[in-house]
Design a protein around this motif. Sequence first.
Motif, short mmCIF file in Angstrom:
data_model
loop_
_atom_site.label_atom_id
_atom_site.label_comp_id
_atom_site.label_asym_id
_atom_site.label_seq_id
_atom_site.Cartn_x
_atom_site.Cartn_y
_atom_site.Cartn_z
N GLU A 103 25.77 45.60 -73.49
CA GLU A 103 24.15 46.46 -73.39
C GLU A 103 22.93 45.84 -73.12
O GLU A 103 22.79 44.86 -74.10
CB GLU A 103 23.88 47.16 -74.13
CG GLU A 103 23.57 48.52 -75.06
CD GLU A 103 23.70 50.01 -75.68
OE1 GLU A 103 22.68 50.17 -76.00
OE2 GLU A 103 24.75 49.65 -75.57
N VAL A 104 21.65 46.07 -72.02
CA VAL A 104 20.76 45.87 -72.40
C VAL A 104 20.21 46.06 -73.57
O VAL A 104 19.89 47.12 -73.74
CB VAL A 104 19.88 45.87 -70.85
CG1 VAL A 104 18.48 46.18 -71.09
CG2 VAL A 104 20.73 45.38 -69.83
N THR A 105 19.27 45.65 -74.20
CA THR A 105 18.39 45.71 -75.16
C THR A 105 17.38 46.05 -75.32
O THR A 105 16.22 47.03 -76.01
CB THR A 105 18.98 45.14 -76.33
OG1 THR A 105 18.64 43.93 -76.42
CG2 THR A 105 20.38 45.55 -77.14
N GLU A 106 16.87 44.90 -74.08
CA GLU A 106 15.28 44.58 -74.08
C GLU A 106 15.15 44.19 -72.20
O GLU A 106 15.41 43.81 -72.35
CB GLU A 106 14.93 43.62 -75.45
CG GLU A 106 13.36 43.81 -75.63
CD GLU A 106 12.86 42.67 -76.68
OE1 GLU A 106 12.41 42.09 -75.86
OE2 GLU A 106 13.65 42.14 -76.83
N ASP A 153 21.43 50.90 -70.69
CA ASP A 153 22.52 50.50 -69.49
C ASP A 153 23.09 49.92 -69.70
O ASP A 153 23.15 48.20 -70.30
CB ASP A 153 22.06 49.60 -68.28
CG ASP A 153 21.14 50.96 -67.08
OD1 ASP A 153 21.50 52.35 -68.09
OD2 ASP A 153 20.12 50.40 -66.76
N ARG A 154 24.97 49.30 -69.23
CA ARG A 154 26.00 48.31 -69.78
C ARG A 154 25.73 48.09 -68.30
O ARG A 154 25.66 48.26 -66.74
CB ARG A 154 27.49 48.73 -69.98
CG ARG A 154 26.62 49.81 -71.75
CD ARG A 154 28.04 49.88 -71.97
NE ARG A 154 29.06 49.21 -72.34
CZ ARG A 154 29.25 47.87 -72.78
NH1 ARG A 154 27.80 47.86 -74.65
NH2 ARG A 154 30.07 47.02 -72.92
N SER A 189 26.54 43.81 -61.73
CA SER A 189 25.92 45.56 -61.46
C SER A 189 26.17 45.64 -62.39
O SER A 189 25.94 45.34 -63.56
CB SER A 189 27.64 45.58 -60.55
OG SER A 189 28.80 45.68 -61.18
N ARG A 190 25.82 47.46 -62.25
CA ARG A 190 25.16 47.97 -63.30
C ARG A 190 26.78 49.47 -63.76
O ARG A 190 27.80 49.05 -62.43
CB ARG A 190 24.22 49.23 -63.18
CG ARG A 190 23.83 50.01 -64.42
CD ARG A 190 22.41 50.37 -64.32
NE ARG A 190 22.04 51.02 -62.78
CZ ARG A 190 21.59 51.83 -62.75
NH1 ARG A 190 20.38 51.62 -63.79
NH2 ARG A 190 20.98 52.58 -61.18
N VAL A 191 27.13 49.13 -64.73
CA VAL A 191 28.53 49.71 -65.43
C VAL A 191 28.84 51.05 -65.51
O VAL A 191 27.60 51.54 -66.46
CB VAL A 191 29.52 48.78 -66.36
CG1 VAL A 191 30.22 49.66 -66.59
CG2 VAL A 191 29.74 47.75 -66.06
#
Length: 185
Positions: free
Chosen positions: A132-135, A170-171, A183-185
Motif C-alpha cells: 500500500e502507498v502511504t505517502e 492505493d495498493r 501495476s495498481r491492484v
Amino acid sequence: MIQAGEFRKGITFVMDGDVWQIIDFQHVKPGKGAAFVRAKIRNVLSGGAKEITFNPTERFEKAVIETKEMQYLYSDGELYHFMDTATYEQLPLSYESVEEAIKYLRENDTAVIRFFQGKAFEVQAPNFVELEVTETEPGVKGDTAQGATKQAIVETGVSISVPLFVNIGDRIKIDTRTGEYLSRV
C-alpha cells in the motif's frame, strides 16, 4: 563442476576453500588475445565482494545451497526474526543477510532463506509483492506526454517511482528483483 564460461548470476561455487556467489558477470572476447570472464563475486559467509577475471575453461566445484521458505515475524531493532512454519523454530538474522529483501517484507510475509552448511546467508523476497502507498505527492495534470513519474513511499518504507495517477491508499504491485512499479491492484 562448473566452468567459468558457464557463469550466470546467482550461481554459487567453491574457490580457495570459500563459497562465492556470482553477483554480475561479463564474457569478454577481445579482438586480440584469448577470451575471458570478468565477474563480480560475493563471499557467501563473510559478505565481502570483489571483481576477478577468470579463464573460461577454469573449473570450480559447485556449492550445495539449501533453501527454505520461512515467515518473517518481526525486527527487534538489531536482528530480524524468521520462523520455519513446519517446525516453528525461529531464526534471528542480521541486517547484512536481509538488506535486499527486507525493503519488501511486512510482518507475517513469507520469504526464501538460503543456507550453506546450515548457516543462513541470504533472504529473498517473493518476486512480486503488493504493498500500500502511504505517502506521495498529488499528481499534477499537464506534462504527461513522456510518461511522467513521481516518488511514492509504500508501507515497508521503501521509495518507488510510480506513475502520476497513483494516490495514497492505493495498493501497487512491485517487482522486487528490480524495485520497479508494475501495476495498481
